[in-house]
Every structure is written in structure tokens, then in C-alpha cells.
Design a protein around this motif. Structure first.
Motif, PDB file in Angstrom:
ATOM      1  N   GLU A 151      67.115 -41.305 -90.162  1.00 17.80           N
ATOM      2  CA  GLU A 151      66.418 -40.207 -89.973  1.00 17.80           C
ATOM      3  C   GLU A 151      65.119 -40.269 -88.977  1.00 17.80           C
ATOM      4  OE1 GLU A 151      66.915 -36.861 -91.010  1.00 17.80           O
ATOM      5  OE2 GLU A 151      68.798 -37.689 -92.156  1.00 17.80           O
ATOM      6  N   ASP A 152      64.779 -41.562 -88.929  1.00 16.51           N
ATOM      7  CA  ASP A 152      63.684 -42.132 -87.850  1.00 16.51           C
ATOM      8  C   ASP A 152      64.432 -42.464 -86.544  1.00 16.51           C
ATOM      9  OD1 ASP A 152      61.743 -43.066 -86.673  1.00 16.51           O
ATOM     10  OD2 ASP A 152      60.882 -44.290 -88.071  1.00 16.51           O
ATOM     11  N   VAL A 153      64.256 -41.548 -85.551  1.00 19.57           N
ATOM     12  CA  VAL A 153      65.001 -41.631 -84.279  1.00 19.57           C
ATOM     13  C   VAL A 153      64.377 -42.532 -83.429  1.00 19.57           C
ATOM     14  CG1 VAL A 153      65.691 -39.278 -84.059  1.00 19.57           C
ATOM     15  CG2 VAL A 153      63.319 -39.990 -83.282  1.00 19.57           C
ATOM     16  N   TYR A 154      63.254 -43.156 -83.770  1.00 27.33           N
ATOM     17  CA  TYR A 154      62.381 -44.231 -83.332  1.00 27.33           C
ATOM     18  C   TYR A 154      62.863 -45.738 -83.865  1.00 27.33           C
ATOM     19  CZ  TYR A 154      59.201 -40.778 -81.575  1.00 27.33           C
ATOM     20  OH  TYR A 154      58.817 -39.515 -81.156  1.00 27.33           O
ATOM     21  N   ARG A 155      63.584 -45.437 -84.973  1.00 28.26           N
ATOM     22  CA  ARG A 155      64.060 -47.026 -85.421  1.00 28.26           C
ATOM     23  C   ARG A 155      65.522 -46.898 -85.864  1.00 28.26           C
ATOM     24  NH1 ARG A 155      59.611 -50.217 -87.203  1.00 28.26           N
ATOM     25  NH2 ARG A 155      60.760 -51.085 -88.615  1.00 28.26           N
ATOM     26  N   ALA A 156      66.173 -45.876 -85.751  1.00 30.88           N
ATOM     27  CA  ALA A 156      67.695 -45.694 -85.996  1.00 30.88           C
ATOM     28  C   ALA A 156      68.477 -44.950 -85.346  1.00 30.88           C
ATOM     29  CB  ALA A 156      67.986 -45.337 -87.619  1.00 30.88           C
ATOM     30  N   VAL A 157      69.592 -45.299 -84.897  1.00 26.87           N
ATOM     31  CA  VAL A 157      70.556 -44.520 -84.008  1.00 26.87           C
ATOM     32  C   VAL A 157      70.968 -43.119 -84.606  1.00 26.87           C
ATOM     33  CG1 VAL A 157      71.561 -46.479 -82.661  1.00 26.87           C
ATOM     34  CG2 VAL A 157      72.798 -45.446 -84.923  1.00 26.87           C
ATOM     35  N   ASP A 158      71.073 -42.185 -83.694  1.00 20.68           N
ATOM     36  CA  ASP A 158      71.578 -40.846 -84.027  1.00 20.68           C
ATOM     37  C   ASP A 158      73.013 -40.975 -83.847  1.00 20.68           C
ATOM     38  OD1 ASP A 158      72.697 -38.120 -83.767  1.00 20.68           O
ATOM     39  OD2 ASP A 158      70.597 -37.419 -83.900  1.00 20.68           O
ATOM     40  N   ILE A 159      73.771 -40.989 -84.886  1.00 18.59           N
ATOM     41  CA  ILE A 159      75.482 -41.268 -84.560  1.00 18.59           C
ATOM     42  C   ILE A 159      75.916 -40.238 -83.659  1.00 18.59           C
ATOM     43  CG2 ILE A 159      77.768 -41.335 -85.428  1.00 18.59           C
ATOM     44  CD1 ILE A 159      75.782 -43.715 -86.013  1.00 18.59           C
ATOM     45  N   GLY A 160      75.431 -38.915 -84.039  1.00 17.03           N
ATOM     46  CA  GLY A 160      76.174 -37.767 -83.221  1.00 17.03           C
ATOM     47  C   GLY A 160      75.842 -37.761 -81.871  1.00 17.03           C
ATOM     48  N   SER A 161      74.740 -38.063 -81.440  1.00 17.48           N
ATOM     49  CA  SER A 161      74.044 -38.296 -79.923  1.00 17.48           C
ATOM     50  C   SER A 161      74.718 -39.359 -79.388  1.00 17.48           C
ATOM     51  CB  SER A 161      72.499 -38.213 -79.985  1.00 17.48           C
ATOM     52  OG  SER A 161      72.176 -37.128 -80.279  1.00 17.48           O
ATOM     53  N   LEU A 162      75.049 -40.186 -80.116  1.00 16.38           N
ATOM     54  CA  LEU A 162      75.480 -41.617 -79.451  1.00 16.38           C
ATOM     55  C   LEU A 162      76.796 -41.478 -79.032  1.00 16.38           C
ATOM     56  CD1 LEU A 162      74.740 -44.543 -78.907  1.00 16.38           C
ATOM     57  CD2 LEU A 162      76.018 -45.114 -81.285  1.00 16.38           C
ATOM     58  N   VAL A 163      77.684 -40.875 -79.968  1.00 20.52           N
ATOM     59  CA  VAL A 163      79.065 -40.502 -79.626  1.00 20.52           C
ATOM     60  C   VAL A 163      79.290 -39.625 -78.550  1.00 20.52           C
ATOM     61  CG1 VAL A 163      81.139 -39.554 -80.637  1.00 20.52           C
ATOM     62  CG2 VAL A 163      79.792 -40.929 -81.906  1.00 20.52           C
ATOM     63  N   LEU A 164      78.538 -38.400 -78.476  1.00 19.06           N
ATOM     64  CA  LEU A 164      78.738 -37.437 -77.392  1.00 19.06           C
ATOM     65  C   LEU A 164      77.904 -37.770 -76.093  1.00 19.06           C
ATOM     66  CD1 LEU A 164      78.354 -34.370 -79.387  1.00 19.06           C
ATOM     67  CD2 LEU A 164      80.155 -35.373 -79.151  1.00 19.06           C
ATOM     68  N   GLY A 165      77.188 -38.987 -76.180  1.00 21.83           N
ATOM     69  CA  GLY A 165      76.201 -38.978 -75.003  1.00 21.83           C
ATOM     70  C   GLY A 165      76.639 -40.257 -74.291  1.00 21.83           C
ATOM     71  N   THR A 166      77.408 -41.384 -75.070  1.00 16.11           N
ATOM     72  CA  THR A 166      77.529 -42.473 -74.257  1.00 16.11           C
ATOM     73  C   THR A 166      78.887 -42.614 -73.547  1.00 16.11           C
ATOM     74  OG1 THR A 166      78.641 -43.485 -76.273  1.00 16.11           O
ATOM     75  CG2 THR A 166      76.434 -43.701 -76.101  1.00 16.11           C
ATOM     76  N   GLY A 167      79.969 -41.731 -73.639  1.00 16.02           N
ATOM     77  CA  GLY A 167      81.227 -41.982 -72.992  1.00 16.02           C
ATOM     78  C   GLY A 167      81.722 -43.175 -73.458  1.00 16.02           C
ATOM     79  N   ARG A 168      81.477 -43.608 -74.633  1.00 17.24           N
ATOM     80  CA  ARG A 168      82.374 -44.898 -75.230  1.00 17.24           C
ATOM     81  C   ARG A 168      82.667 -44.588 -76.628  1.00 17.24           C
ATOM     82  NH1 ARG A 168      82.421 -45.881 -70.626  1.00 17.24           N
ATOM     83  NH2 ARG A 168      81.965 -47.755 -69.494  1.00 17.24           N
ATOM     84  N   PRO A 169      83.903 -45.083 -77.222  1.00 15.49           N
ATOM     85  CA  PRO A 169      84.456 -45.005 -78.734  1.00 15.49           C
ATOM     86  C   PRO A 169      83.066 -45.484 -79.385  1.00 15.49           C
ATOM     87  CG  PRO A 169      85.653 -46.444 -77.626  1.00 15.49           C
ATOM     88  CD  PRO A 169      84.931 -46.062 -76.475  1.00 15.49           C
ATOM     89  N   VAL A 170      82.754 -45.090 -80.557  1.00 17.33           N
ATOM     90  CA  VAL A 170      81.968 -45.611 -81.564  1.00 17.33           C
ATOM     91  C   VAL A 170      82.520 -45.817 -82.877  1.00 17.33           C
ATOM     92  CG1 VAL A 170      79.587 -45.188 -82.728  1.00 17.33           C
ATOM     93  CG2 VAL A 170      79.892 -44.332 -80.415  1.00 17.33           C
ATOM     94  N   LEU A 171      82.799 -47.272 -83.356  1.00 13.30           N
ATOM     95  CA  LEU A 171      83.000 -47.509 -84.873  1.00 13.30           C
ATOM     96  C   LEU A 171      81.902 -47.771 -85.652  1.00 13.30           C
ATOM     97  CD1 LEU A 171      85.180 -48.600 -86.468  1.00 13.30           C
ATOM     98  CD2 LEU A 171      84.851 -50.746 -85.364  1.00 13.30           C
ATOM     99  N   VAL A 172      81.844 -46.741 -86.458  1.00 13.72           N
ATOM    100  CA  VAL A 172      80.750 -46.559 -87.545  1.00 13.72           C
ATOM    101  C   VAL A 172      81.203 -47.299 -88.817  1.00 13.72           C
ATOM    102  CG1 VAL A 172      79.189 -45.208 -88.546  1.00 13.72           C
ATOM    103  CG2 VAL A 172      79.946 -44.361 -86.570  1.00 13.72           C
TER     104      VAL A 172
END
Length: 266
Positions: free
Chosen positions: A114-135
Motif C-alpha cells: 500500500e505504501d507507494v514510497y516503499r513498495a511497488v504498485d504492480i499494476g502501474s509497473l506492468v502497464l508502465g514499463t513495457g516489460r513482462p513482470v513476473l510476480v
């Protein structure tokens, strides 16, 4: 196709060892370069009618705490992995990881927070990086890859995810391509058959399945568990809405899932 560079995200508030072990195993399996990554920041000063609610002195203390934690993660990564490549940022981890993703074939991370200053936001990461994300599944130290479920939908996102997952699918013992449909028609059968042929051309023999009913994330996860899948491959469906991402139901379910590893691509 293979993964030649993998970035592993180490969260500042989690035990790094499980995901370091998983990352090292993946890098060895693909003969890939492994880059360790960690980032965190402190919230900015906020002005209220009572003054600044986050004082500068407190910020300095928190920044020192973050610096110490980043050093600990770096040390753990160097001791446990076969790689000495490391990068870290005083920045929100989602934004920072988006910057370094340009140099990688695959991003590996645990579930976000939940803390965007200390943890990734998976949804934003997937849609914003242009790379596959293995969670990775919670505290997973290995990606078994015995059975992989490909969540198929005849869309750009699903096609991208299928292509991005080919290195993992090649190593799997069993691949099941499943689609969720309210009605079964010739177009559905043809779509699945084309996917099976595509995979066969890459040396992957896949079984196809139709899950009857409307697209539903819980139903997809239940099916994955019924076939003992170690990994779900899926396209991620969402759009930006006033700096936030609005996701479809299946994507929301997969982002929130913690018992099965997921490869998400957009």
C-alpha cells in the motif's frame, strides 16, 4: 528467445532471501545477467492548517533508515547471488524500477504494498514499463514451472504475454492454454487451435481448455489450482484514469493473488 537480463526487486520491508534465491535460480536457468534493485523514499512535506505534518528532521531520520536498509539489501544480494550488479534509488520504487526496466528482458518482484514510497504498485509497473513482470507467489524460493496456465484472450495484451512467456513455457513440463467464454463457437476453437500451433512451432506442446462462463478472475485462479499450475501467464488490461489505473476484473484478481506466481504483460 531467452531472458538475457533479469532485474529483481527487493522490497525494503520484506525478507529478501526468498526472492533472491528465486532470482538466482532463474538467472542460472537462462544464463542471464542478474541485476539487484531496491528503492524507497520518504513522503513529501504536507502543509495543513496546523503546519507541516512531516517535519524536516523526521525526514532526515527516515532517509538514514532507508540508506541503512538499502545497504543491508545490497549486502544480502551480494552474499546470496552469483551477481554483483546492483542499483538503488532514493525514489518511489515503481517509478525507479520503470527507469531501469529499459535494460532488462524480465522484471521479477514479489507482491506490492500500500505504501507507494516503499513498495511497488504492480499494476502501474506492468502497464508502465513495457516489460513482462513476473510476480512471485508469497515467499516463493523456486519457480517450479511444472504446469503453466496461459490465460488466453484473442487480444493484443494476451498475444504479447504469450510471446514474453516463451522462455518459461519452453522449460515447463505441461502447458495449458485456457480461455473463458460464455458461449463456445467456432471462432473460439479456431483461436485456441492457432495458439496451440504457434506454441508447437516453438517446441511447446500445449493442451487447450475452455472455461465456460463470463471472464472472472476467481474462476481463473480456481482453475489454475485445479490443474496444480505453478504459474499463470496473462495479459494485463487497464487504462489510465487521473493518474490511477482502472483494471478489468481478471487483472485485478491476478494482481491481488499471492498463492500462485504470475507473469503479467501489456
Amino acid at each position: 528467445m531467452s531472458y538475457k537480463t533479469i532485474i529483481v526487486n527487493l522490497a525494503v520491508d520484506s525478507d529478501p532471501m526468498p526472492i533472491i534465491k528465486l532470482a538466482t535460480e532463474l538467472a542460472q536457468g537462462f544464463d542471464a545477467r542478474l541485476i539487484g534493485f531496491a528503492a524507497a523514499d520518504v513522503p513529501p512535506l504536507v502543509a495543513t492548517d496546523k503546519g507541516m505534518v512531516y517535519e524536516g528532521e523526521i525526514m532526515q531520520v527516515d532517509r538514514r533508515e532507508i540508506a541503512e536498509r538499502l545497504a543491508e539489501l545490497h549486502d544480502s544480494f551480494e552474499k546470496a547471488s552469483l551477481s554483483s550488479l546492483w542499483t538503488q534509488y532514493f525514489c518511489g520504487p515503481t517509478r525507479a524500477l520503470g527507469l531501469v526496466a529499459r535494460s532488462a528482458d524480465l522484471i521479477l518482484t514479489a507482491n506490492g504494498g500500500e505504501d507507494v514510497y516503499r513498495a511497488v504498485d504492480i499494476g502501474s509497473l506492468v502497464l508502465g514499463t513495457g516489460r513482462p513482470v513476473l510476480v512471485a507467489a508469497g515467499n516463493a524460493e523456486h519457480l517450479l514451472g511444472g504446469t503453466v496456465l496461459v490465460a488466453w484472450k484473442d487480444s493484443r495484451e494476451a498475444r504479447r504475454a504469450l510471446a514474453d512467456a516463451l522462455p518459461l513455457l519452453t522449460k515447463a513440463k505441461k502447458v495449458v492454454v485456457a480461455t473463458m467464454e460464455a458461449r463456445l463457437g467456432t471462432d473460439v476453437r479456431d483461436s485456441l487451435a492457432d495458439v496451440a500451433v504457434f506454441l508447437e512451432q516453438h517446441g511447446i506442446m500445449a493442451r487447450t481448455e475452455v472455461i465456460m462462463g463470463e471472464a472472472d478472475g476467481d474462476r481463473l485462479v480456481a482453475f489454475a489450482r485445479s490443474i496444480h499450475a505453478d504459474l499463470i501467464v496473462s495479459g494485463a488490461y487497464g487504462h489510465s484514469r487521473l493518474r490511477e489505473w482502472a483494471f478489468g476484473g481478471v487483472t485485478r484478481s491476478l494482481i491481488g493473488e499471492s498463492g500462485i506466481s504470475r507473469l503479467l504483460s501489456n
